[in-house]
Design a protein around this motif. Structure first.
Motif, PDB file in Angstrom:
ATOM      1  N   ARG A 151      45.394 -75.158  36.517  1.00 28.85           N
ATOM      2  CA  ARG A 151      45.423 -74.297  37.701  1.00 28.85           C
ATOM      3  C   ARG A 151      46.717 -74.483  38.484  1.00 28.85           C
ATOM      4  O   ARG A 151      47.284 -73.524  39.010  1.00 28.85           O
ATOM      5  CB  ARG A 151      44.217 -74.606  38.590  1.00 28.85           C
ATOM      6  CG  ARG A 151      42.877 -74.253  37.966  1.00 28.85           C
ATOM      7  CD  ARG A 151      41.727 -74.787  38.805  1.00 28.85           C
ATOM      8  NE  ARG A 151      41.730 -74.210  40.129  1.00 28.85           N
ATOM      9  CZ  ARG A 151      41.095 -74.732  41.168  1.00 28.85           C
ATOM     10  NH1 ARG A 151      40.420 -75.880  41.046  1.00 28.85           N
ATOM     11  NH2 ARG A 151      41.131 -74.142  42.355  1.00 28.85           N
ATOM     12  N   LEU A 152      47.171 -75.720  38.562  1.00 29.60           N
ATOM     13  CA  LEU A 152      48.421 -76.002  39.257  1.00 29.60           C
ATOM     14  C   LEU A 152      49.589 -75.293  38.587  1.00 29.60           C
ATOM     15  O   LEU A 152      50.454 -74.707  39.253  1.00 29.60           O
ATOM     16  CB  LEU A 152      48.667 -77.516  39.299  1.00 29.60           C
ATOM     17  CG  LEU A 152      49.964 -77.971  39.975  1.00 29.60           C
ATOM     18  CD1 LEU A 152      49.958 -77.597  41.449  1.00 29.60           C
ATOM     19  CD2 LEU A 152      50.134 -79.481  39.807  1.00 29.60           C
ATOM     20  N   MET A 153      49.622 -75.325  37.246  1.00 30.95           N
ATOM     21  CA  MET A 153      50.686 -74.645  36.509  1.00 30.95           C
ATOM     22  C   MET A 153      50.629 -73.140  36.748  1.00 30.95           C
ATOM     23  O   MET A 153      51.661 -72.487  36.944  1.00 30.95           O
ATOM     24  CB  MET A 153      50.544 -74.939  35.021  1.00 30.95           C
ATOM     25  CG  MET A 153      50.868 -76.367  34.624  1.00 30.95           C
ATOM     26  SD  MET A 153      52.571 -76.803  35.022  1.00 30.95           S
ATOM     27  CE  MET A 153      53.442 -75.486  34.199  1.00 30.95           C
ATOM     28  N   ALA A 154      49.415 -72.579  36.720  1.00 33.65           N
ATOM     29  CA  ALA A 154      49.259 -71.148  36.950  1.00 33.65           C
ATOM     30  C   ALA A 154      49.690 -70.771  38.362  1.00 33.65           C
ATOM     31  O   ALA A 154      50.311 -69.723  38.583  1.00 33.65           O
ATOM     32  CB  ALA A 154      47.806 -70.742  36.708  1.00 33.65           C
ATOM     33  N   LEU A 155      49.364 -71.623  39.342  1.00 26.06           N
ATOM     34  CA  LEU A 155      49.767 -71.380  40.721  1.00 26.06           C
ATOM     35  C   LEU A 155      51.279 -71.415  40.861  1.00 26.06           C
ATOM     36  O   LEU A 155      51.878 -70.534  41.484  1.00 26.06           O
ATOM     37  CB  LEU A 155      49.123 -72.430  41.634  1.00 26.06           C
ATOM     38  CG  LEU A 155      49.595 -72.435  43.092  1.00 26.06           C
ATOM     39  CD1 LEU A 155      49.198 -71.140  43.791  1.00 26.06           C
ATOM     40  CD2 LEU A 155      49.015 -73.645  43.840  1.00 26.06           C
ATOM     41  N   GLU A 156      51.907 -72.449  40.274  1.00 21.28           N
ATOM     42  CA  GLU A 156      53.365 -72.563  40.382  1.00 21.28           C
ATOM     43  C   GLU A 156      54.057 -71.342  39.786  1.00 21.28           C
ATOM     44  O   GLU A 156      55.010 -70.809  40.349  1.00 21.28           O
ATOM     45  CB  GLU A 156      53.838 -73.834  39.672  1.00 21.28           C
ATOM     46  CG  GLU A 156      55.288 -74.169  39.995  1.00 21.28           C
ATOM     47  CD  GLU A 156      56.061 -74.646  38.772  1.00 21.28           C
ATOM     48  OE1 GLU A 156      57.265 -74.913  38.922  1.00 21.28           O
ATOM     49  OE2 GLU A 156      55.476 -74.731  37.692  1.00 21.28           O
ATOM     50  N   LYS A 157      53.571 -70.887  38.657  1.00 25.74           N
ATOM     51  CA  LYS A 157      54.150 -69.714  38.018  1.00 25.74           C
ATOM     52  C   LYS A 157      53.955 -68.472  38.886  1.00 25.74           C
ATOM     53  O   LYS A 157      54.868 -67.640  39.023  1.00 25.74           O
ATOM     54  CB  LYS A 157      53.505 -69.503  36.645  1.00 25.74           C
ATOM     55  CG  LYS A 157      54.095 -68.342  35.864  1.00 25.74           C
ATOM     56  CD  LYS A 157      53.441 -68.239  34.489  1.00 25.74           C
ATOM     57  CE  LYS A 157      54.017 -67.053  33.694  1.00 25.74           C
ATOM     58  NZ  LYS A 157      53.373 -66.929  32.367  1.00 25.74           N
ATOM     59  N   ALA A 158      52.774 -68.344  39.514  1.00 20.02           N
ATOM     60  CA  ALA A 158      52.467 -67.161  40.322  1.00 20.02           C
ATOM     61  C   ALA A 158      53.327 -67.065  41.572  1.00 20.02           C
ATOM     62  O   ALA A 158      53.628 -65.966  42.046  1.00 20.02           O
ATOM     63  CB  ALA A 158      50.988 -67.165  40.708  1.00 20.02           C
ATOM     64  N   VAL A 159      53.742 -68.205  42.133  1.00 18.58           N
ATOM     65  CA  VAL A 159      54.564 -68.181  43.353  1.00 18.58           C
ATOM     66  C   VAL A 159      56.053 -68.138  43.045  1.00 18.58           C
ATOM     67  O   VAL A 159      56.885 -68.225  43.947  1.00 18.58           O
ATOM     68  CB  VAL A 159      54.248 -69.391  44.258  1.00 18.58           C
ATOM     69  CG1 VAL A 159      52.806 -69.369  44.692  1.00 18.58           C
ATOM     70  CG2 VAL A 159      54.602 -70.712  43.568  1.00 18.58           C
ATOM     71  N   LYS A 217      59.780 -61.273  46.158  1.00 18.10           N
ATOM     72  CA  LYS A 217      59.660 -60.460  44.952  1.00 18.10           C
ATOM     73  C   LYS A 217      59.228 -61.279  43.742  1.00 18.10           C
ATOM     74  O   LYS A 217      58.726 -60.739  42.760  1.00 18.10           O
ATOM     75  CB  LYS A 217      60.984 -59.760  44.658  1.00 18.10           C
ATOM     76  CG  LYS A 217      61.387 -58.735  45.723  1.00 18.10           C
ATOM     77  CD  LYS A 217      62.718 -58.083  45.381  1.00 18.10           C
ATOM     78  CE  LYS A 217      63.120 -57.070  46.450  1.00 18.10           C
ATOM     79  NZ  LYS A 217      64.427 -56.443  46.150  1.00 18.10           N
ATOM     80  N   LYS A 218      59.435 -62.579  43.801  1.00 15.96           N
ATOM     81  CA  LYS A 218      59.067 -63.436  42.671  1.00 15.96           C
ATOM     82  C   LYS A 218      57.581 -63.792  42.652  1.00 15.96           C
ATOM     83  O   LYS A 218      57.092 -64.359  41.677  1.00 15.96           O
ATOM     84  CB  LYS A 218      59.892 -64.727  42.698  1.00 15.96           C
ATOM     85  CG  LYS A 218      61.378 -64.525  42.414  1.00 15.96           C
ATOM     86  CD  LYS A 218      62.099 -65.865  42.382  1.00 15.96           C
ATOM     87  CE  LYS A 218      63.585 -65.689  42.052  1.00 15.96           C
ATOM     88  NZ  LYS A 218      64.283 -66.993  41.995  1.00 15.96           N
ATOM     89  N   VAL A 219      56.878 -63.489  43.728  1.00 19.31           N
ATOM     90  CA  VAL A 219      55.454 -63.822  43.820  1.00 19.31           C
ATOM     91  C   VAL A 219      54.635 -62.795  43.042  1.00 19.31           C
ATOM     92  O   VAL A 219      54.791 -61.582  43.225  1.00 19.31           O
ATOM     93  CB  VAL A 219      54.986 -63.859  45.285  1.00 19.31           C
ATOM     94  CG1 VAL A 219      53.490 -64.152  45.361  1.00 19.31           C
ATOM     95  CG2 VAL A 219      55.774 -64.915  46.063  1.00 19.31           C
ATOM     96  N   ASP A 220      53.778 -63.276  42.161  1.00 16.04           N
ATOM     97  CA  ASP A 220      52.895 -62.428  41.367  1.00 16.04           C
ATOM     98  C   ASP A 220      51.507 -62.444  42.015  1.00 16.04           C
ATOM     99  O   ASP A 220      50.702 -63.351  41.768  1.00 16.04           O
ATOM    100  CB  ASP A 220      52.833 -62.941  39.927  1.00 16.04           C
ATOM    101  CG  ASP A 220      52.068 -62.002  39.005  1.00 16.04           C
ATOM    102  OD1 ASP A 220      51.342 -61.126  39.517  1.00 16.04           O
ATOM    103  OD2 ASP A 220      52.172 -62.168  37.779  1.00 16.04           O
ATOM    104  N   VAL A 221      51.230 -61.435  42.854  1.00 13.66           N
ATOM    105  CA  VAL A 221      49.976 -61.394  43.597  1.00 13.66           C
ATOM    106  C   VAL A 221      48.779 -61.270  42.658  1.00 13.66           C
ATOM    107  O   VAL A 221      47.725 -61.883  42.876  1.00 13.66           O
ATOM    108  CB  VAL A 221      49.986 -60.232  44.611  1.00 13.66           C
ATOM    109  CG1 VAL A 221      48.655 -60.157  45.354  1.00 13.66           C
ATOM    110  CG2 VAL A 221      51.117 -60.407  45.610  1.00 13.66           C
ATOM    111  N   ASP A 222      48.938 -60.482  41.593  1.00 17.13           N
ATOM    112  CA  ASP A 222      47.833 -60.318  40.640  1.00 17.13           C
ATOM    113  C   ASP A 222      47.475 -61.650  39.987  1.00 17.13           C
ATOM    114  O   ASP A 222      46.296 -61.948  39.764  1.00 17.13           O
ATOM    115  CB  ASP A 222      48.205 -59.286  39.570  1.00 17.13           C
ATOM    116  CG  ASP A 222      48.308 -57.885  40.149  1.00 17.13           C
ATOM    117  OD1 ASP A 222      47.630 -57.621  41.158  1.00 17.13           O
ATOM    118  OD2 ASP A 222      49.071 -57.067  39.607  1.00 17.13           O
ATOM    119  N   ALA A 223      48.498 -62.449  39.667  1.00 16.69           N
ATOM    120  CA  ALA A 223      48.240 -63.755  39.062  1.00 16.69           C
ATOM    121  C   ALA A 223      47.534 -64.684  40.039  1.00 16.69           C
ATOM    122  O   ALA A 223      46.694 -65.503  39.642  1.00 16.69           O
ATOM    123  CB  ALA A 223      49.547 -64.382  38.583  1.00 16.69           C
TER     124      ALA A 223
END
Length: 641
Positions: A550-558, A582-588
């Motif tokens: 989850r931490l990895m997914a969060l880091e990638k999403a932000v 612009k780098k933040v992936d809200v869907d993720a």
């Protein structure tokens, strides 16, 4: 251009209040333990006082002398426990000062040291211009100011600025730190450059802030007193209803801390003073709803002397008989907006007339312990049969969190974005109604952190058991009424409007939690860089592979930790300021791979709702960012060499 500037200004205001909330939460997080110590100590002192009552224990009997000595020794121990908790509440302005400085100076130790210096100087400057003037005070150019505007902070006689003064100095010192911590002095004075310059500048400039407060605060102090008196004088407890509506409405914006702080900690929430015959005010002992509640426990004053369904009259506690002064017709005697509290018939203390300690705290217990868990049960039952088990794992944890700790954002954000009507059209009004009804019933339940079962036991049940008369039991029938109302309203609305709460969506995202965690973990191991980051997360947090995923997914999403300029957290939110939105992936961020309850993204400010895990994610991201910076510095040094 105008819209862009407005958006930027709005984001700056949002960021300011986000940091302010973070600064307030740091000292507030200390209050549950302080309240526990104070509650246990004061409660047991009252029990001992009742045992030592001559009507209960005959001290003329030699057989009782040893028992009396043992009880006296126990009383000393509980007195120490009580004083430890009491000193925390007595020094809240100092704690708020340090907490705000930490939040706005990126947790810099020098800023904390400088804030303490600034707070001492702030109060010392004022003490030189405060003189006694009969029952009142002469302050600066004000010839007669009521004693309620004066207090003692860190042992220094100064203005009763309460937490506002602490917050102001914290903000001031943080500004000085951020402005001058890289300041370079001439070489001959090079020792005083950088962070060493910060406390020196604070020492020189803070007196001006202290004098400024001397010029304006007497008016504010008197104004807060009048505001508090005006609020509690509203008919049939409307003040509690208004408070409940506004406080719950501000939860989605994270601004509720800033709203309730004045009512909990300043005279706007009411005051308790020592009684001085012929004076307009006595010396303030407690101010604000929470401050007065705990001070009454410390002094052994029963809440049950106050009006209410089960309140009023004379209350016996140990050798003391407490009551409120009344007129010949039995109505409560009021002078200068204060009720006089009598001990064995003698005036001892005064409390803001019509004040009901607990009125801005106790309303939370009904919907946090009973209402929201019932709403969670409705969402589970509204899920498709084949998805209920998974929905229960998601919603059940959030409902249990609300029941135990009073942290409600996980479950509130589960339905806030999907069905705003359930939040603003129903839940907010039920919250306000809870505050109102408990006010009318004369309950007096305290709180330090939130309205879960833990606080109910500590500040409702135990005070009732030890004779203070919190009347907590009214929460139970009200909660029993709330449970079916919450359940059927949520179930009917969700099913009738086909709201896609967990387990109702055809895509059934809740089913994909395990698979998403697995895929994210698998993706994290594809490259050496990702593997390194995952290992860093393991070292950082020591949690399971699921958390690291989850931490990895969060880091990638932000957009990576390098895209975060500020990483902080409050009780249930991970609060981030991003460099490039612009780098933040809200869907993720909404995906099960991250496992958040929701998010708020505006401008550069990003709030991710994790519930009790928020602080864990904050620590993991901070360490991950530090380690990445360290690796980058090593690479740069290797290139330069």
């Amino acid at each position: 251009m105008k819209e862009s500037r407005t958006s930027k200004e709005g984001g700056s205001i949002k960021n300011f209040f986000s940091k302010l909330s973070r600064g307030l939460m740091l000292p507030i997080a200390l209050l549950p333990m302080a309240g526990l110590l104070l509650g246990i100590g004061a409660g047991m002192e009252n029990v001992i006082a009742q045992i030592m009552n001559p009507d209960f224990l005959d001290l003329n009997d030699p057989d009782n002398l040893d028992l009396a000595n043992q009880i006296t020794q126990a009383s000393f121990v509980f007195g120490v426990i009580s004083s430890i908790g009491d000193v925390v509440f007595a020094n809240l302005p100092t704690l708020f000062c340090l907490g705000v400085a930490i939040a706005f100076a990126e947790e810099a130790g020098v800023a904390v040291f400088s804030a303490l210096v600034g707070w001492i100087i702030f109060n010392a400057t004022q003490s030189t211009m405060i003189w006694e003037n009969g029952d009142n005070y002469h302050i600066f150019w004000y010839e007669s100011v009521p004693a309620s505007v004066v207090t003692s902070n860190v042992g220094i006689t100064s203005m009763q600025t309460s937490v506002f003064g602490g917050i102001t100095i914290g903000l001031f010192v943080a500004y000085i730190y951020n402005k001058f911590h890289t300041f370079q002095m001439p070489k001959v004075l090079g020792f005083f450059s950088g962070t060493r310059s910060v406390p020196i500048i604070v020492l020189l400039l803070t007196p001006m802030v202290g004098i400024f407060f001397l010029m304006i605060w007497p008016l504010f102090g008197i104004g807060l007193d009048k505001l508090g008196a005006a609020l509690v004088s509203l008919p049939i407890g409307i003040n509690a209803l208004i408070f409940g509506l506004i406080e719950r409405s501000l939860i989605p914006f994270g601004l509720h801390h800033a709203f309730y702080t004045p009512l909990w900690y300043t005279s706007a929430g009411g005051i308790l003073t020592t009684y001085v015959e012929g004076a307009n005010y006595g010396e303030i002992l407690g101010q604000g709803d929470q401050g007065v509640w705990f001070e009454m426990q410390t002094l052994g004053i029963p809440f049950s002397i106050l009006p209410g369904v089960v309140g009023g009259g004379e209350i016996q506690m140990g050798a003391n008989t407490w009551s409120i002064a009344t007129n010949l017709d039995g109505s409560y005697f009021e002078e200068n907006g204060m009720w006089t509290i009598l001990n064995n018939g003698s005036p001892v203390y005064e409390i803001t007339a019509n004040m009901n300690p607990g009125e801005y705290m106790q309303g939370k217990f009904t919907f946090m312990i009973f209402g929201l868990p019932a709403a969670g049960a409705a969402m589970v039952m509204a899920a498709k049969k084949e998805n209920r088990e998974v929905a229960m794992s998601v919603i059940g944890a959030a409902a249990l969190t609300s029941f135990l700790t009073g942290i409600t954002e996980p479950i509130e954000f589960t339905f806030l974005f999907l069905a705003p009507f359930l939040y603003y059209g129903f839940h907010v009004w039920m919250a306000g109604l809870s505050f109102w009804v408990l006010q009318l019933l004369g309950t007096h339940i305290g709180m330090t952190f939130s309205g879960g079962i833990f606080d109910m036991i500590l500040f409702g049940i135990i005070p009732q058991a030890t004779g203070f008369g919190s009347n907590f039991f009214w929460v139970i029938p009200l909660g029993i009424i709330y449970m079916p109302i919450y359940y059927f309203v949520f179930y009917f609305y969700i099913t009738r409007k086909d709201i896609k709460t967990p387990g109702r969506d055809e895509s059934a995202e809740v089913k994909l939690v395990s698979r998403a965690d697995y895929d994210a973990a698998k993706e994290a191991k594809k490259t050496g860089t990702k593997t390194t980051t995952t290992n860093q997360a393991k070292k950082t947090d020591g949690k399971s592979a699921a958390f690291n995923s989850r931490l990895m997914a969060l880091e990638k999403a932000v957009g990576g930790v390098e895209n975060l300029s500020v990483i902080s957290a409050c009780a249930s939110r991970l609060r981030l300021i991003v460099i490039d939105p612009k780098k933040v992936d809200v869907d993720a961020l909404k995906s099960p791979a991250v496992g958040a309850y929701g998010n708020i993204f505006k401008g550069a400010s990003l709030h991710v709702i994790f519930g009790g895990e928020a602080d864990i994610f904050k620590s993991a991201l901070i360490k991950m960012r530090a380690e990445k910076k360290g690796q980058q510095n090593q690479q740069d040094q290797q290139k330069n060499s």
